[in-house]
Scaffold this active site. Sequence first.
Site, PDB file in Angstrom:
ATOM      1  CE1 TYR A 439       0.929  -0.117   4.285  1.00 35.16           C
ATOM      2  CE2 TYR A 439      -1.327  -0.860   4.786  1.00 35.16           C
ATOM      3  CZ  TYR A 439       0.008  -0.560   5.080  1.00 35.16           C
ATOM      4  OH  TYR A 439       0.302  -0.691   6.454  1.00 35.16           O
ATOM      5  CD  GLU A 440      -0.717   5.191   1.366  1.00 38.30           C
ATOM      6  OE1 GLU A 440      -0.589   5.873   0.560  1.00 38.30           O
ATOM      7  OE2 GLU A 440      -1.565   4.846   1.970  1.00 38.30           O
ATOM      8  N   GLY A 441       1.578   2.704  -2.701  1.00 34.85           N
ATOM      9  CA  GLY A 441       2.791   2.344  -3.801  1.00 34.85           C
ATOM     10  C   GLY A 441       3.570   1.127  -3.691  1.00 34.85           C
TER      11      GLY A 441
END
Length: 597
Positions: A439-441
């Site tokens: 998550y968040e990239g």
Amino acid sequence: MSEYIAPLRDMQFALKELAGLEQVAQLPGCEEATPDLVDAVLEEAAKFAEGVLSPLNWSGDQEGARWHDKAVTMPAGFKEAYKLFADSGWTALAAESEWGGQGLPKVVSAAVNEMWKSANHSFSLCPLLTAGAIEALVLTGSDALKATYLEKMVSGLWTGTMNLTEPSAGSDLAAVRTRAEPQADGSYKIFGQKIFITYGEHDMAENIIHLVLARTPTAPEGVKGISLFVVPKFLVNDDGSLGARNDAYCVSIEHKLGIHASPTAIMAFGDHSGAIGYLVGEENRGLEYMFIMMNAARFGVGLEGVAACERAYQRARDYARDRIQCTDIGVRGGPKVAIIQHPDVRRMLMTMKSYAEATRALAYVVAAAHDAAVHHADAETRKRNQAFVDLMIPVVKGWSTESGVTIASIGVQVHGGMGYVEETGAAQHLRDAQISTIYEGTTGIQANDLIGRKMAREGGATLKSVIAMMRALDSDLAKQGGAHFAAIRSRLAAGVDALATAGEWLVATYGKDVRAASAGAVPFLKLLGIVAGGWQMARAALIAQAKVDAGDGDPFFPAKVVTARFYADHVLSEAAGLASSVTDGAEGVMALPEDMF
């Protein structure tokens, strides 16, 4: 099952000796961050992490968040823990005083946040997302939005989320289709569905403030046509009290590998009359604004990697001290010994310990640079520090979280078969750590950001300046005698050379063959992380040896030197292989035809 104990000694060392807390406290607006105050904050945070959050970690994982009829019930104890968390002022630690915050520097909040994440990963995600939403509103929200939402979000009375992902728009935000229809009163009606929304619904706060990406009717296609909206769970009356329930509902939560106590919501906006939303800033600049939240969250997720290393290490170390198995190696007929006596278990524990210390040191140094980038009086100094932060954020996020997974896996291995059994807790650390790389990239997205936006765009200038700082340490290392420092110096020099070679190749190749460069992006991110971590470990060893030479008898200091030596021999030694993967590995990545997979 052992509970988390905050590693205050190493945290204080990293803050004061490596991140330069004293210099941070001299920055305008950071003067209150005196050593005594910071020590008191860390000690109180440790008590909360150890006494409140850690005991809920395993039970929260076993019970999980529960969804029923568009509402989510948190595991037993979480609601009460969150109220105590907010009432104790922890939600306000780094927020601006104008909105009720304590305004402490990012480097201090980084250390505190590491404790929350080590003690209870799932719980820590709620304040993480709220902090990102606060930062986005502070920097881009109108005065009206700030007055309506910020004080109650800073106090923890209300929490925040970010809503980017849709079923057909994952990392490709150009595909966002949630729509925002303007209304006569200046508000918008939001229609669409968002997925993977962390703490999109829960029962710990009286209101949830969703920040939602959507398109207005006149928006151009692609990422340039995305706007950002505040969509509260409950509408807010003019006097600040809660009004009607908004048309924003959680229609399900995900059943996940880990972080079971963190509700990951599927959010439906506007299934009935339309969810009321309010534009943040200007139309079509939503992605720009959302990146404010994402950058803050990416650093926070990087701390999850640090925390996973530390927590998995502590559990494995405690188990290895207590587990009696076999005689000491090379001894026939002797007494059974704790497995911590066995060389391979020592190797695993030293790997875990050194990664925890290296990732922590790098994260704190980057946080201190962020404080300088925001608060320093000199514009050129601010610019230089911001360039360093921009370069290192994907490394803190990508390398630290990949390290967290590796170290949590080693923790299972130290436990042997008992590590595969849930009751020991080792497996939970591995399950929870995996999400931080996603998550968040994902790590791949972080790596592409690193080599493209952070390196190729500026011709590698910031990387070269960082490499120059690394090389400058060589003369100090050369002055130290003994095998430990000879090994640290040799390995660091070789690692920096490998980093420079790979970095130069990437910058030269990116414009000519972006696919070849991208094939080596993740190995390069790991290479930069390993070498940057080795740089901080070498700095730590020098400082620790100076303390020893001055007559300080604290065993912490010689342990620092030995740990840096281990890191040099067992981690920095990987640098040359990673550099070769960057410069020579592209052909093997791309050569196989698609139909051969």
